[in-house]
Motif scaffolding. Structure first.
Motif, short mmCIF file in Angstrom:
data_model
loop_
_atom_site.label_atom_id
_atom_site.label_comp_id
_atom_site.label_asym_id
_atom_site.label_seq_id
_atom_site.Cartn_x
_atom_site.Cartn_y
_atom_site.Cartn_z
N ASP A 26 -28.32 -118.22 -54.39
CA ASP A 26 -28.41 -116.76 -54.33
C ASP A 26 -27.99 -116.23 -52.95
O ASP A 26 -27.17 -115.32 -52.84
N VAL A 27 -28.54 -116.85 -51.91
CA VAL A 27 -28.23 -116.42 -50.55
C VAL A 27 -26.73 -116.53 -50.28
O VAL A 27 -26.10 -115.60 -49.76
N HIS A 28 -26.13 -117.66 -50.65
CA HIS A 28 -24.71 -117.89 -50.32
C HIS A 28 -23.77 -117.10 -51.24
O HIS A 28 -22.76 -116.57 -50.77
N THR A 29 -24.07 -117.04 -52.53
CA THR A 29 -23.14 -116.33 -53.43
C THR A 29 -23.16 -114.83 -53.14
O THR A 29 -22.13 -114.17 -53.15
N LYS A 30 -24.35 -114.30 -52.82
CA LYS A 30 -24.41 -112.87 -52.47
C LYS A 30 -23.87 -112.62 -51.07
O LYS A 30 -23.23 -111.61 -50.81
N GLY A 31 -24.10 -113.55 -50.16
CA GLY A 31 -23.70 -113.35 -48.77
C GLY A 31 -22.20 -113.52 -48.55
O GLY A 31 -21.56 -112.65 -47.96
N LYS A 32 -21.63 -114.63 -49.01
CA LYS A 32 -20.21 -114.87 -48.68
C LYS A 32 -19.36 -115.05 -49.93
O LYS A 32 -18.17 -115.36 -49.83
N GLY A 33 -19.97 -114.93 -51.11
CA GLY A 33 -19.19 -114.94 -52.35
C GLY A 33 -18.89 -116.32 -52.90
O GLY A 33 -18.20 -116.45 -53.91
N LEU A 34 -19.42 -117.36 -52.27
CA LEU A 34 -19.27 -118.70 -52.86
C LEU A 34 -20.35 -119.63 -52.30
O LEU A 34 -21.01 -119.30 -51.31
N PHE A 35 -20.49 -120.79 -52.96
CA PHE A 35 -21.54 -121.73 -52.60
C PHE A 35 -20.95 -123.14 -52.71
O PHE A 35 -20.54 -123.55 -53.81
#
Ligand SMILES: O=C1O[C@H](COP(=O)(O)O)[C@@H](O)[C@H](O)[C@H]1O
Length: 255
Positions: A32-41
């Motif tokens: 959640d943190v990475h996909t919302k923050g930078k658009g990928l994980f």
């Protein structure tokens, strides 16, 4: 129980089932943190028992709430076998996890299994990572200049090995390569490729997922208070970011 060991967080759960529940929650939060923050994980998988311990991710609520379309999946180590071989870490992950979630197939970076020589397979995987740096899927660590993955999920063998980095093996000292190869793995099969410690230790987050009484001795050596003799590979895991151990009580029984 939660506690600290150096910079690492150590979480001990009653049973493997509780580890599976906590691991899914941890991975979902980072996703959640990475996909919302930078658009990928960017997520790196091990083989072994880890894949089964990830099973809760392929169940509600995570199955429908994780943004799988933004996941990019890599392997920490892989056996130089065909992807359909029962010894393949890709096959293990596909059968137990990837086939059940909606990660785009183009975001799954498996070994090139048409290359029979481990050195060629390692070069090919390293070249794949380098092209993903150019495409800005992967970033480089500002500290080490090695690729920095968002999350690495590590298992550990009873001898304290992680990835395909085995005790007392010269590969433990590799300082330049991103991906290297081994032809004399003490665990079958002998030919493998593996991420190196500089890459492992550039990660933003590492989860060390260790369950079962057969791993208690190595956990004791890594986390217990006693004089170190030979350093186990697992003791060389020391990321730039955050390290969390997920243990069940049998694995933690000798700490
Ligand atoms: O050979 C390997 O072993 C380790 C540990 O596996 P486990 O079955 O003891 O959980 C694994 O993390 C690694 O990826 C694999 O290639």
């Amino acid at each position: 129980m939660a506690g600290g060991h150096g910079d690492a967080k150590v979480e001990v759960f009653d049973a493997e089932e509780d580890v599976a529940v906590a691991l899914a929650k941890y991975i979902a939060r980072l996703s959640d943190v990475h996909t919302k923050g930078k658009g990928l994980f960017t997520v790196v998988l091990s083989g072994g028992t880890l894949i089964d311990t990830m099973r809760k991710l392929a169940e509600p609520p995570y199955l429908d709430t994780i943004d799988w379309s933004k996941w990019h999946v890599f392997w920490l180590d892989e056996r130089v076998v065909h992807k359909t071989d029962p010894l393949s870490n890709y096959k293990l992950a596909y059968d137990g996890f990837l086939s059940k979630v909606a990660i785009p197939p183009n975001n799954v970076y498996a070994i090139n299994d048409t290359l029979p020589a481990p050195e060629d397979a390692a070069d090919d995987y390293e070249a794949c990572l380098k092209s993903l740096v150019e495409k800005k899927v992967l970033e480089l660590s500002q500290v080490s200049s090695f690729p920095k993955f968002d999350l690495m999920l590590l298992g550990m063998g009873p001898d304290g090995h992680v990835a395909s980095l085995f005790p007392k093996h010269p590969l433990l000292e590799e300082k330049n390569r991103w991906v290297t190869y081994i032809k004399d793995s003490p665990k079958m099969p002998p030919e493998r490729i593996t991420f190196t410690f500089p890459v492992i230790n550039s990660s933003a987050y590492i989860a060390l997922v260790v369950t079962g009484a057969d791993l208690a001795k190595a956990v004791h050596i890594a986390l217990g208070n006693h004089e170190p003799s030979d350093i186990l590979p697992v003791q060389m895991v020391s990321p730039e970011g955050e390290l969390t151990w997920f243990l069940d009580k049998p694995a933690a029984s000798k700490i």
